[in-house]
Every structure is written in C-alpha cells, then in structure tokens.
Design a protein around this motif. Structure first.
Motif, mmCIF file in Angstrom:
data_model
loop_
_atom_site.group_PDB
_atom_site.id
_atom_site.type_symbol
_atom_site.label_atom_id
_atom_site.label_comp_id
_atom_site.label_asym_id
_atom_site.label_seq_id
_atom_site.Cartn_x
_atom_site.Cartn_y
_atom_site.Cartn_z
ATOM 1 N N GLN A 82 -10.595 3.953 -4.491
ATOM 2 C CA GLN A 82 -9.846 5.283 -4.148
ATOM 3 C C GLN A 82 -8.278 4.559 -4.499
ATOM 4 O O GLN A 82 -7.873 3.703 -3.940
ATOM 5 N N SER A 83 -7.957 5.242 -5.406
ATOM 6 C CA SER A 83 -6.741 4.857 -6.073
ATOM 7 C C SER A 83 -5.395 4.770 -5.210
ATOM 8 O O SER A 83 -4.415 3.894 -5.478
ATOM 9 N N ASP A 84 -5.202 5.763 -4.186
ATOM 10 C CA ASP A 84 -3.971 5.765 -3.646
ATOM 11 C C ASP A 84 -3.869 4.417 -2.772
ATOM 12 O O ASP A 84 -2.825 3.809 -2.699
ATOM 13 N N VAL A 85 -5.009 4.031 -2.196
ATOM 14 C CA VAL A 85 -5.095 2.801 -1.463
ATOM 15 C C VAL A 85 -5.031 1.510 -2.332
ATOM 16 O O VAL A 85 -3.978 0.757 -1.972
ATOM 17 N N LEU A 86 -5.576 1.732 -3.425
ATOM 18 C CA LEU A 86 -5.241 0.379 -4.528
ATOM 19 C C LEU A 86 -3.677 0.445 -4.660
ATOM 20 O O LEU A 86 -3.112 -0.736 -4.594
ATOM 21 N N ALA A 87 -3.014 1.449 -5.047
ATOM 22 C CA ALA A 87 -1.581 1.421 -5.510
ATOM 23 C C ALA A 87 -0.840 0.862 -4.024
ATOM 24 O O ALA A 87 0.324 0.225 -4.201
ATOM 25 N N GLN A 88 -1.118 1.496 -2.869
ATOM 26 C CA GLN A 88 -0.402 1.158 -1.668
ATOM 27 C C GLN A 88 -0.649 -0.583 -1.223
ATOM 28 O O GLN A 88 0.374 -1.219 -1.099
ATOM 29 N N ALA A 89 -1.952 -0.980 -1.515
ATOM 30 C CA ALA A 89 -2.187 -2.451 -1.379
ATOM 31 C C ALA A 89 -1.353 -3.196 -2.254
ATOM 32 O O ALA A 89 -0.542 -4.107 -1.794
ATOM 33 N N ILE A 90 -1.079 -2.736 -3.536
ATOM 34 C CA ILE A 90 -0.140 -3.511 -4.419
ATOM 35 C C ILE A 90 1.170 -3.749 -4.168
ATOM 36 O O ILE A 90 1.913 -4.483 -4.302
ATOM 37 N N ARG A 91 1.641 -2.465 -3.894
ATOM 38 C CA ARG A 91 3.165 -2.205 -3.314
ATOM 39 C C ARG A 91 3.430 -2.971 -2.379
ATOM 40 O O ARG A 91 4.489 -3.769 -2.224
ATOM 41 N N LEU A 92 2.649 -2.951 -1.294
ATOM 42 C CA LEU A 92 2.724 -3.889 0.085
ATOM 43 C C LEU A 92 2.827 -5.274 -0.244
ATOM 44 O O LEU A 92 3.515 -6.021 0.177
ATOM 45 N N ALA A 93 1.768 -5.932 -1.246
ATOM 46 C CA ALA A 93 1.808 -7.339 -1.328
ATOM 47 C C ALA A 93 3.135 -7.667 -2.273
ATOM 48 O O ALA A 93 3.775 -8.559 -1.866
ATOM 49 N N LYS A 94 3.750 -6.501 -2.999
ATOM 50 C CA LYS A 94 4.995 -7.209 -3.891
ATOM 51 C C LYS A 94 6.097 -7.174 -2.684
ATOM 52 O O LYS A 94 6.893 -7.709 -2.786
ATOM 53 N N LEU A 95 6.134 -5.921 -1.763
ATOM 54 C CA LEU A 95 7.135 -5.822 -0.764
ATOM 55 C C LEU A 95 7.193 -6.911 0.335
ATOM 56 O O LEU A 95 8.671 -7.316 0.560
ATOM 57 N N LEU A 96 6.119 -7.488 0.604
ATOM 58 C CA LEU A 96 5.977 -8.530 1.657
ATOM 59 C C LEU A 96 6.008 -9.970 1.061
ATOM 60 O O LEU A 96 5.564 -10.661 1.586
#
Length: 366
Positions: A287-301
């Motif tokens: 599910q691509s929205d979750v995929l994008a969220q996970a990547i974004r969170l990893a970068k932000l954190l």
C-alpha cells in the motif's frame, strides 16, 4: 518476514538526483489539478480511465497545505484558490460532513483537523482573511468535540454508526495524534483552548504503556491488527509536537512507533495495510501511502533502517509516469491501480527528503 531478514531481489538504489526528479514530477501532477473537480474540490484518486472519485474535504485540506509551500504559477494559484474557496464555503455554511460517499453526514475529527490546518496554512500564504477565519471556525468545531480527559472518539457523534464494524478510522484514537498539527496551528492563529487541547491529547497517548515485544501503538481497540497507515499518523503527530513545541518524550515515542513499522516491511521493500501486534504483516500487498509515510518518517527522525534503499526503490517503481508528471499507484500490484492524491503528496515529500532536502517544518508536513 521483514526486509531485515530477506529481500527477494537485488535492490537498485534510487540516486538523490532521481529522487528529486520523481518528486518534481509528483508535484507537477498535483499542481496541475490531477484529481481536481471543476468546482475546486479535490478528489481522493483518479481511475485508470480518468474518472475521479468523490470530492474529498480532507484531501482538499491536504492539498491546501501542499499549495501553501509550493512555488505556484498563475494557473496553479487559481486552482489553489478554487480549492480553498470550495472548502471555506462548506465550513462557513456549517457543513462538516467528511465523506460524501457515505451519504450520512458523518464527521471525522481527523478530517476536520486536516481541513483546519489546510485553511490556516493557505490562508497565511495567500494573506486571505476569509480563509483564516474559516480555519479558526473549523478549529473551534474541533475543540468543541475533543474531551476534557482521556482519548477522543474519532467521530464527532462520539460513536460509530449502528452496524458498522469497528475500524481504526471509526473507533481508534491513535491516528488522532496528527490533530496536534491543526491544534498548534490554531494556537498560533489565536484560537483559545487549542494549546491546552493539544497537551491533553498527547499526554493521554504518552501515559499508555509501551510494550517491549508488541506494537507500541494500538490503532483499533480490541483488534489484533494494527493499521500501519494509522500508526504512521500517530508517529507523525508526535514528531510534529516535538518539532513545534520541543517535547523530546514525544519524539522518543515517534521513534519507537516508526521502528516497529519498519519491522513490518515486506520482503520486496514495501509495506502492507495491516500487521499483527506481534506476528508481522497481515498481507503481502504493498500500500503505497504507507510506504511513502514510512520513508518520510525515517528521514525526519534520522533513522536508517536496513531496508530503506529497498523501500525507496519500491516507491519509485510504484508511480504512474508520463509527460513530466507522476502519480502514486495506491495498490500497484492490482490489475487496474488508481492514481492516488494523498499518497502522491506523501511521496513527493518523502522523495524530496531522499533527494537531499534538509527537512520539513512541522507546518509543512502533509
């Protein structure tokens, strides 16, 4: 099995330059009104044949936050103004219903939060007092439906509709942590009580125990399944709270949630809709929205999970591209995947971070 244990293919790394190109193609599709109706409303997605889904107030709120931080040409500014006017007209007319496809006037507090922040963000960008006033009105509606103690109910009615199965969106509260963005924004806009409501919301979450061997967040009470989409929303809200108000304990919980989400990564690099509390992914469909969220969170954190490169490669391969534009395919493995607007916004920010963007301000996060 997680990506940390086995990847089923050789990962092709997405270089920063390519990530930037894809992000700008996503931005071009969004700025070009990829899912916008003639009346200004934005819809959730576009079918392969070009048909649009229902007009979606929450997503129109999201796109206003997106427009508030983009460089806009004159036609794009007109699209943004039309979206803002459509949303403000609804709020000013007392219409808070969030899912027209349901046809029952249901009001989701999460959606009201995204509408609030979108109106306030774009209102500030445009210097439009009417939009700012509408944003404050939406914020006060939100405050009127948040409890003085404990966790809020996700629906303004305080109960899920008769006969409806409990889900993360109609029964859970973890995803409502993302309301912290709207509440901080409302506080900055002078809405009385917003700061106190934000404090109560995050304190209720942080007071919950964080089990060491299971999901650090519950997205639907009584269910063994954890919505990864909702879990990411919870982590995003906690990141917002720390970034906006300097609360390191919120960041620590955001890290715990994000690390757990990454432990649910599929072998090919993506993330599915649900995972079991203790037994891994509940499906093998990305599910691509979750995929994008996970990547974004990893970068932000400032996290670097073992499967990060595989995730970015999977996201890059989950786009519909052409004519210098790109859109996220929501479920890229199905026969006729739709082009998803909110997933495209998440992915645009995720890929910009992968391309070298230094970070995001709390009010920029979509």
């Amino acid at each position: 099995m997680s990506a940390q244990h086995a990847l089923t293919h050789q990962v092709s790394q997405v270089l920063p330059e390519r990530a930037c190109q894809l992000a700008e193609a996503l931005s071009a599709w969004l700025r070009g009104g990829g899912t916008q109706q003639p009346d200004g409303a934005f819809c959730g997605w576009q079918e392969p044949d070009g048909r649009l889904s229902y007009p979606y107030p929450e997503i129109t709120g999201y796109i206003l936050t997106f427009f508030a931080h983009e460089t806009l040409a004159a036609p794009e500014r007109k699209r943004a103004d039309a979206a803002a006017a459509w949303l403000a007209d609804r709020i000013d007319g007392g219409d808070y219903s969030c899912r027209p496809d349901h046809g029952d006037g249901r009001v989701f507090l999460f959606d009201i939060g995204m509408i609030t922040h979108g109106l306030l963000s774009y209102g500030r960008r445009a210097g439009d007092q009417r939009l700012l006033a509408s944003g404050r009105t939406a914020a006060r509606f939100l405050l009127d439906h948040l409890p003085a103690t404990g966790h809020p109910h996700p629906l303004a009615s305080g109960k899920r509709p008769t006969g409806a199965e409990p889900t993360w969106s109609n029964s859970g509260s973890a995803h409502l942590l993302k309301l912290l963005q709207a509440l901080v924004s409302a506080d900055d806009a002078g809405v009385t009580g917003a700061a106190e409501a934000a404090g109560r919301l995050v304190d209720a979450m942080l007071a919950e125990p964080c089990p060491p061997a299971a999901a650090p967040v519950v997205t639907c009470p009584g269910s063994d399944l954890i919505s990864l989409h909702a879990a990411c929303y919870a982590a995003e809200g906690l990141w917002i709270w720390d970034t906006a108000r300097h609360r390191p304990e919120a960041r620590e919980r955001a890290v715990r949630i994000t690390e757990w989400v990454w432990q649910q990564q599929l072998a090919e690099g993506g993330f599915t809709t649900y995972a079991h509390r203790t037994r891994g992914p509940a499906s093998d469909r990305t599910q691509s929205d979750v995929l994008a969220q996970a990547i974004r969170l990893a970068k932000l954190l400032d996290l670097r999970p073992d499967g990060f490169d595989a995730a970015v490669s999977t996201l890059a391969g989950s786009l519909h591209t052409g004519d210098g534009k790109a859109a996220v395919l929501y479920w890229p493995q199905v026969a006729e995947p739709h082009r998803n607007s909110w997933g495209s916004m998440f992915a645009c920010q995720a890929l910009r971070l992968c391309g070298g963007k230094a970070g995001l301000a709390w009010h920029e996060l979509i």
